[in-house]
Write a protein that holds these residues in place. Structure first.
Motif, short mmCIF file in Angstrom:
data_model
loop_
_atom_site.label_atom_id
_atom_site.label_comp_id
_atom_site.label_asym_id
_atom_site.label_seq_id
_atom_site.Cartn_x
_atom_site.Cartn_y
_atom_site.Cartn_z
N ALA A 179 1.47 4.24 -3.03
CA ALA A 179 1.40 5.68 -2.77
C ALA A 179 2.63 6.42 -3.29
CB ALA A 179 1.25 5.94 -1.27
N PHE A 239 -7.47 6.07 -2.58
CA PHE A 239 -7.34 5.28 -1.36
C PHE A 239 -8.62 5.36 -0.54
CE2 PHE A 239 -2.90 6.10 -2.42
CZ PHE A 239 -2.34 4.84 -2.21
N TYR A 276 -12.01 10.04 3.46
CA TYR A 276 -11.94 9.10 2.34
C TYR A 276 -13.12 9.30 1.39
CZ TYR A 276 -8.55 6.93 5.43
OH TYR A 276 -7.47 6.71 6.24
N SER A 297 -4.00 9.70 -4.62
CA SER A 297 -2.55 9.70 -4.38
C SER A 297 -1.94 11.00 -4.86
CB SER A 297 -1.91 8.52 -5.11
OG SER A 297 -2.04 8.69 -6.51
N TYR A 298 -0.72 11.26 -4.42
CA TYR A 298 -0.01 12.47 -4.83
C TYR A 298 0.12 12.53 -6.34
CZ TYR A 298 3.62 16.11 -4.86
OH TYR A 298 4.34 17.27 -5.08
N PRO A 338 0.26 6.57 2.77
CA PRO A 338 -0.60 7.46 1.98
C PRO A 338 -1.31 8.49 2.85
CG PRO A 338 -0.91 5.18 1.29
CD PRO A 338 -0.06 5.14 2.52
N GLU A 339 -1.79 8.08 4.04
CA GLU A 339 -2.48 9.01 4.94
C GLU A 339 -1.51 10.07 5.46
OE1 GLU A 339 -5.37 5.79 4.54
OE2 GLU A 339 -3.20 5.86 4.68
N ARG A 349 0.84 -1.21 0.00
CA ARG A 349 0.00 0.00 0.00
C ARG A 349 0.87 1.26 0.00
NH1 ARG A 349 -3.36 3.33 3.43
NH2 ARG A 349 -5.47 3.57 2.54
N ALA A 350 1.99 1.23 0.73
CA ALA A 350 2.92 2.35 0.71
C ALA A 350 3.56 2.50 -0.67
CB ALA A 350 3.99 2.17 1.78
N GLU A 359 -1.09 12.50 2.68
CA GLU A 359 -2.33 13.25 2.47
C GLU A 359 -2.53 14.29 3.56
OE1 GLU A 359 -6.18 14.42 1.02
OE2 GLU A 359 -4.36 13.60 0.12
#
Length: 543
Positions: free
Chosen positions: A108, A477, A466, A470-471, A501-502, A104-105, A505
């Motif tokens: 991101a 996400f 949510y 993503s950037y 990701p959080e 997941r990272a 964000e």
């Protein structure tokens, strides 16, 4: 990442980054090693309760004799309920880099990770010698290092199998900067292998029966061996004194292990570099009664602690009086520098184009290492945040970043420190980029939450919601889950690596401009440039 294979592999650190039989076996209930309600998780209890402060060791003696804590420590449920862990900010002895979370990272934007094999023989000896936990193999540092390296490649094969076959996975161990560029260009994660442990190459300051003869020829052969295994980044030392240099001098409770490891009293002095250069050996000494500075660093040990592995508590209890004495207050540092063998090893690392990790060097060793680096015009990695007042960047090196947790009255406070650091790097001729240095699974804790009573000095607003993009705006996400548990970054923080990701964000929402975070997404490029320069200088230095 594979800290479950450290410390004898018996469960002091619980939970695997993968398991060939699936998540049920990788992340089961931790009572199998930590006991009912975590009462056998002594190390986690002490570290999570006190961090770098001095714990009340004497009060724990009855519990140590009983081989379990008198109070409940943590709920143990693993998959699928995960009642109390993973929890990066508050549970230091549980997995935070399960491969699905890491993925997941990666989704991101994570494109390069340095995976250091880390362990600690004294922690292992204590827990196993007292019968609190079991081991699957020996406690020696390099035994764990070898296993972690093996498991890193095994995990690569496992992810390949999940992705359709050999070479198809997103997790790729790389051996050259060119290979790293190719992997990243293909949209995958480049993984650099490293070593971060105290008794590097089994070169203890006070050797025991069966230990190798650590001379120049042996060091060169060990560097060749681990280079062939794919290791590219090495810390000359971690917490404890070895044949190359004094340990980092961390005055937390873990410093007690240095005495057990070598049989030498603590070796701190007020005769320090002027100005001091930071690091772990800077400031008061928690265990003042253990400090007896010596003139010759590698003189014969003052105490015979060879019985420690089989009788750790009885061996340590002999010195409870000294351990219980009050701290020494002052600007102390380690009373020695790199040994000739340590300088030789650094020189040999340079001729191989290896990445020298300097941040666990104590102050005098740090100063001497920079003299060697500057003479060779060779870069280094300050992966724990030290930069020697910008000298690191002048040499082409890299360091690590972090983002402020709390927001202020005006936008941008969360990223202002990062922006200032990028400007500092530019001012010293460095490449304007810097990546995260989480040290997850390394007992360093993780970024905590922004919301909660007493967390921030002022009320906080604008929590992560949510879905979010993503950037790179190429992925959306939703709120993450671990098994049946829903995670809340706003109130729990960086529970595991998958909440990267959080973290990004949350910072984006406070940034004045999207470009404020852009140097973070150049950090893989910055690391590879440092590595390329190391290889270039190695070719020029010759062997």
């Amino acid at each position: 990442m594979h800290s479950n294979y450290a410390f004898g592999g018996g469960g002091l650190f619980h939970g695997g980054a993968y398991h060939r039989l699936g998540v049920e076996h990788a992340l089961p209930d931790c009572s199998i090693s930590h006991g009912e309600m975590g009462r056998k998780d002594f190390f986690g209890y002490i570290f999570d309760q006190t961090g770098n402060a001095e714990p009340d060791i004497a009060s724990l003696l009855p519990d140590l004799v009983a081989k379990q804590l008198a109070v409940d420590n943590h709920a143990t449920a693993g998959y699928p309920d995960f009642t109390d862990w993973p929890n990066g900010p508050t549970r230091s002895t549980h997995q935070t880099q399960y491969y699905v979370w890491l993925q997941r990272a990666y989704l991101a934007g994570l494109r390069l990770e340095v995976l250091h094999a880390t362990t600690n023989a004294i922690i292992c000896d204590f827990m196993i010698g007292e019968g609190i936990q079991e081991s699957r193999y020996g406690c020696d540092d390099m035994t764990a290092v070898d296993r972690i390296i093996d498991e890193s490649y095994a995990m690569e094969r496992y992810i390949d199998a999940q992705s359709g076959g050999p070479g198809l996975g997103w997790f790729r161990v790389v051996h050259t900067p060119a290979e790293a560029r190719t992997v990243i260009a293909s949209g995958k994660l480049a993984v650099v292998l490293g070593i971060e442990t105290s008794n590097l190459f089994d070169c203890k300051l006070t050797p025991r029966n069966g230990d190798p003869t650590c001379d120049e020829a042996y060091i060169e052969s060990q560097l060749d061996h681990y280079y062939d295994l794919g290791v590219r980044a090495i810390f000359p030392v971690h917490k404890y004194d070895n044949k190359f240099t004094p340990g980092d001098g961390d005055r937390a409770f873990i410093e007690l292990g240095n005495f057990s490891n070598s049989g030498h009293w603590s070796n701190f002095t007020l005769d320090c570099p002027d100005p001091q250069v930071g690091g772990f050996d800077s400031g008061d000494i928690n265990f003042g009664g253990l400090n007896t500075p010596r003139d010759v660093y590698d003189s014969p040990a003052a105490v015979d602690n060879s019985k420690f592995p089989n009788a750790p508590l009885n061996t340590t209890a002999m010195y409870l009086g000294q351990i219980s004495e009050p701290p020494l207050v002052g600007a102390y540092c380690q009373n020695a520098s790199l040994t000739p063998l340590g300088e030789h090893m650094i020189g040999e690392m340079m001729t191989r184009g290896m990445i020298l990790e300097v941040d666990h060097l104590p102050q005098w060793s740090y100063v001497r290492a920079y003299e060697l680096l500057q003479a060779a015009k060779y870069p280094a990695s300050g992966s724990h945040g030290r930069d020697n007042n910008g000298a690191l960047y002048e040499l082409g090196g890299v360091s690590k970043t972090g983002l402020d947790v709390c927001r202020g009255d005006t936008p941008g406070q969360a990223v202002q420190g990062f922006k200032d650091k990028i400007q500092f790097i530019k001012d010293h001729g460095g490449y304007p980029a810097e990546g995260f240095g989480f040290d997850l699974n390394g007992f360093a804790g993780a970024r905590g939450p922004r919301f909660g009573d007493g967390v921030c000095p002022a009320p906080q607003a604008d929590p992560v919601t949510y879905p979010f993009a993503s950037y790179a705006d190429d992925l959306e996400f939703s709120q993450p889950m671990v098994g049946n548990r829903k995670l809340d970054f706003n109130t729990e923080g960086l529970v595991h690596i998958g909440l990267l990701p959080e973290l990004i964000e949350d910072a984006r929402r406070d940034a004045v401009d999207e470009a404020d975070l852009e140097p973070l997404f150049r950090s893989a490029e910055g690391y590879i440039r440092m590595w390329e320069l190391a290889e270039q200088r190695a070719a020029e230095l010759g062997r």
